[in-house]
Design a protein around this motif. Sequence first.
Motif, PDB file in Angstrom:
ATOM      1  N   ALA A   7       0.720  -1.359  -0.032  1.00 41.76           N
ATOM      2  CA  ALA A   7      -0.070  -0.020   0.067  1.00 41.76           C
ATOM      3  C   ALA A   7       0.877   1.208   0.042  1.00 41.76           C
ATOM      4  N   ASP A   8       2.190   1.070   0.678  1.00 43.37           N
ATOM      5  CA  ASP A   8       2.706   2.492   0.719  1.00 43.37           C
ATOM      6  C   ASP A   8       3.654   2.759  -0.533  1.00 43.37           C
ATOM      7  N   MET A   9       3.837   1.542  -1.240  1.00 47.05           N
ATOM      8  CA  MET A   9       4.473   1.727  -2.548  1.00 47.05           C
ATOM      9  C   MET A   9       3.337   2.391  -3.429  1.00 47.05           C
ATOM     10  N   LEU A  10       2.242   1.908  -3.559  1.00 48.09           N
ATOM     11  CA  LEU A  10       1.094   2.278  -4.529  1.00 48.09           C
ATOM     12  C   LEU A  10       0.813   3.612  -4.327  1.00 48.09           C
ATOM     13  N   ARG A  11       0.594   3.995  -2.817  1.00 46.50           N
ATOM     14  CA  ARG A  11       0.480   5.510  -2.596  1.00 46.50           C
ATOM     15  C   ARG A  11       1.507   6.404  -3.228  1.00 46.50           C
ATOM     16  N   GLU A  12       2.592   6.039  -2.974  1.00 45.57           N
ATOM     17  CA  GLU A  12       3.741   6.864  -3.426  1.00 45.57           C
ATOM     18  C   GLU A  12       3.819   7.075  -5.081  1.00 45.57           C
ATOM     19  N   GLU A  13       3.290   6.326  -5.719  1.00 49.25           N
ATOM     20  CA  GLU A  13       3.127   6.105  -7.140  1.00 49.25           C
ATOM     21  C   GLU A  13       1.908   6.932  -7.591  1.00 49.25           C
ATOM     22  N   GLY A  14       1.128   7.547  -6.551  1.00 53.15           N
ATOM     23  CA  GLY A  14       0.007   8.439  -6.779  1.00 53.15           C
ATOM     24  C   GLY A  14      -1.320   7.487  -6.725  1.00 53.15           C
ATOM     25  N   VAL A  15      -1.304   6.522  -6.483  1.00 49.07           N
ATOM     26  CA  VAL A  15      -2.542   5.712  -6.564  1.00 49.07           C
ATOM     27  C   VAL A  15      -3.433   5.957  -5.310  1.00 49.07           C
ATOM     28  N   ASP A  16      -4.797   6.298  -5.667  1.00 53.26           N
ATOM     29  CA  ASP A  16      -5.741   6.716  -4.430  1.00 53.26           C
ATOM     30  C   ASP A  16      -6.809   5.908  -4.354  1.00 53.26           C
ATOM     31  N   ARG A  17      -6.813   4.759  -5.158  1.00 57.99           N
ATOM     32  CA  ARG A  17      -8.011   3.778  -5.192  1.00 57.99           C
ATOM     33  C   ARG A  17      -7.498   2.346  -5.685  1.00 57.99           C
ATOM     34  N   ALA A  18      -7.300   1.501  -4.702  1.00 60.41           N
ATOM     35  CA  ALA A  18      -6.856   0.083  -4.897  1.00 60.41           C
ATOM     36  C   ALA A  18      -7.314  -0.913  -3.863  1.00 60.41           C
ATOM     37  N   ILE A  19      -7.143  -2.113  -4.243  1.00 56.95           N
ATOM     38  CA  ILE A  19      -7.700  -3.316  -3.256  1.00 56.95           C
ATOM     39  C   ILE A  19      -6.477  -4.260  -3.304  1.00 56.95           C
ATOM     40  N   ILE A  20      -5.990  -4.370  -2.159  1.00 61.87           N
ATOM     41  CA  ILE A  20      -4.765  -5.416  -1.922  1.00 61.87           C
ATOM     42  C   ILE A  20      -5.405  -6.497  -1.215  1.00 61.87           C
ATOM     43  N   ASN A  21      -5.200  -7.651  -1.778  1.00 63.01           N
ATOM     44  CA  ASN A  21      -5.958  -8.923  -1.156  1.00 63.01           C
ATOM     45  C   ASN A  21      -4.762  -9.945  -1.240  1.00 63.01           C
ATOM     46  N   LEU A  22      -4.274 -10.223   0.070  1.00 69.92           N
ATOM     47  CA  LEU A  22      -3.146 -11.253   0.203  1.00 69.92           C
ATOM     48  C   LEU A  22      -3.783 -12.470   0.882  1.00 69.92           C
ATOM     49  N   GLY A  23      -4.556 -13.269   0.258  1.00 70.36           N
ATOM     50  CA  GLY A  23      -5.244 -14.390   0.513  1.00 70.36           C
ATOM     51  C   GLY A  23      -6.068 -14.121   1.994  1.00 70.36           C
ATOM     52  N   GLY A  24      -6.720 -13.185   1.803  1.00 71.88           N
ATOM     53  CA  GLY A  24      -7.641 -12.943   3.104  1.00 71.88           C
ATOM     54  C   GLY A  24      -7.326 -11.881   4.065  1.00 71.88           C
ATOM     55  N   ASN A  25      -6.088 -11.198   3.896  1.00 74.53           N
ATOM     56  CA  ASN A  25      -5.662  -9.861   4.078  1.00 74.53           C
ATOM     57  C   ASN A  25      -6.041  -8.947   3.505  1.00 74.53           C
ATOM     58  N   VAL A  26      -7.287  -8.209   3.598  1.00 76.05           N
ATOM     59  CA  VAL A  26      -7.619  -7.368   2.581  1.00 76.05           C
ATOM     60  C   VAL A  26      -7.267  -5.793   3.117  1.00 76.05           C
ATOM     61  N   LEU A  27      -6.783  -5.074   2.197  1.00 79.87           N
ATOM     62  CA  LEU A  27      -6.494  -3.569   2.700  1.00 79.87           C
ATOM     63  C   LEU A  27      -6.675  -2.719   1.478  1.00 79.87           C
ATOM     64  N   THR A  28      -7.635  -1.789   1.655  1.00 76.25           N
ATOM     65  CA  THR A  28      -8.219  -0.838   0.782  1.00 76.25           C
ATOM     66  C   THR A  28      -7.294   0.571   0.888  1.00 76.25           C
ATOM     67  N   ILE A  29      -7.150   1.236  -0.403  1.00 77.10           N
ATOM     68  CA  ILE A  29      -6.709   2.401  -0.650  1.00 77.10           C
ATOM     69  C   ILE A  29      -7.854   3.162  -1.245  1.00 77.10           C
ATOM     70  N   GLY A  30      -8.198   4.178  -0.508  1.00 76.38           N
ATOM     71  CA  GLY A  30      -9.260   5.221  -1.024  1.00 76.38           C
ATOM     72  C   GLY A  30     -10.814   4.547  -0.801  1.00 76.38           C
ATOM     73  N   GLU A  31     -11.594   4.867  -1.745  1.00 74.86           N
ATOM     74  CA  GLU A  31     -13.009   4.393  -1.937  1.00 74.86           C
ATOM     75  C   GLU A  31     -13.274   4.312  -3.215  1.00 74.86           C
ATOM     76  N   LYS A  32     -14.948   3.961  -3.312  1.00 72.86           N
ATOM     77  CA  LYS A  32     -15.356   3.797  -4.614  1.00 72.86           C
ATOM     78  C   LYS A  32     -15.534   5.038  -5.345  1.00 72.86           C
ATOM     79  N   GLN A  33     -15.651   5.193  -6.682  1.00 70.15           N
ATOM     80  CA  GLN A  33     -15.543   6.226  -7.422  1.00 70.15           C
ATOM     81  C   GLN A  33     -16.952   7.054  -6.930  1.00 70.15           C
ATOM     82  N   SER A  34     -18.032   6.361  -6.326  1.00 70.87           N
ATOM     83  CA  SER A  34     -19.174   7.106  -5.821  1.00 70.87           C
ATOM     84  C   SER A  34     -18.592   7.708  -4.722  1.00 70.87           C
ATOM     85  N   GLY A  35     -17.716   7.743  -4.003  1.00 66.73           N
ATOM     86  CA  GLY A  35     -17.209   8.247  -2.830  1.00 66.73           C
ATOM     87  C   GLY A  35     -17.725   7.474  -1.516  1.00 66.73           C
ATOM     88  N   LEU A  36     -18.364   6.207  -1.812  1.00 63.20           N
ATOM     89  CA  LEU A  36     -18.625   5.236  -0.704  1.00 63.20           C
ATOM     90  C   LEU A  36     -17.537   4.550  -0.519  1.00 63.20           C
TER      91      LEU A  36
END
Length: 343
Positions: A193-222
Amino acid sequence: MRLKNKTNIAMVVCLAAMVAFGFTFTGCDKKFHTTNNMNIKAEAQSFVLDTTCTISVYGTEDQKLAERGLQLCKDYEKILSKTVEGSDIYKINNAGGTPVQVRPETVQLLKKAIYYSKKTDGLFDVSIGGVSELWDFSGENPKVPAKKSIEEALSHVGYKNIKIEGKTVRLADPKTKIDLGAIAKGYIADRVADMLREEGVDRAIINLGGNVLTIGEKQSGLPWNIGVEKPFSGGSQIVGAVKSKDSSVVTSGIYERQFKQDGVLYHHVLNPKTGYPVKTDLDAVSILSKESVEGDAISTCCLLLGKERAEKFISEIAGVEAIFIDSGGKVSSTGGSGFTLAE
């Protein structure tokens, strides 16, 4: 690498009802800006960390960004795995008690693990490696290890044997073995997540086999909706869902890696006090937290503690919420979790 499929401590967390959103990829320093295209996504998937890992980056079709996330997982596996020859943990475990110079990341993660070991009076203990390697839950013919073997390995378990001095780590008992399977995936998810944010990513989902980490939110703002799997359902059912925005959802469960012998169920969540699967009244625990490394460790702690002690444990940690599924199938949650039961 057996960084336990968060079945050691953890069950798979489904991604339910997730709505994609869009950005466009640019060459400027801030690499993304919002667009009206809801379907743009770069996604990479691979079997690493002993599980299926998926990196989904929204707003770009540049696969290299998602693939960099997977590569980072592989890089950390080479550092933190107890089975990869040449890793920091492998070298510590095989150094015969002599000091080993390791990377700063290894020191940081070991200190975090020791913190939770102290907090649970040793019930959470990453020095359990000698015991965990006796149990083969994913083999074709798993069986309970010999009692004498467990007792011998158990005699070398003790987080106080892990001695950290600056950039070096040594084991006071040369036969102690470290296994970071209960905490490493969460740490790695945070680094991706740190790496993606440093690259300017503000919406992403990281799923490491059940460890789910979200960056930002959906396009709708939810926020994203993260479904929580029903134990022993084989991934076919969920008990409900939680909302996640710039946060982590990690689940520990007893049901994904287990076997029966003489009518007795043996699961992979081992008690470092006995060397056998922990006797718990919880089938699964989901933890909502800011950092995935915290959720990874805390979900394991709760499962080991049992429901009553886990509820007290959670109440003493700021910024953390929990969902408990007990052995009778009853689901309960802390007040701030925002958990909703499936209809």
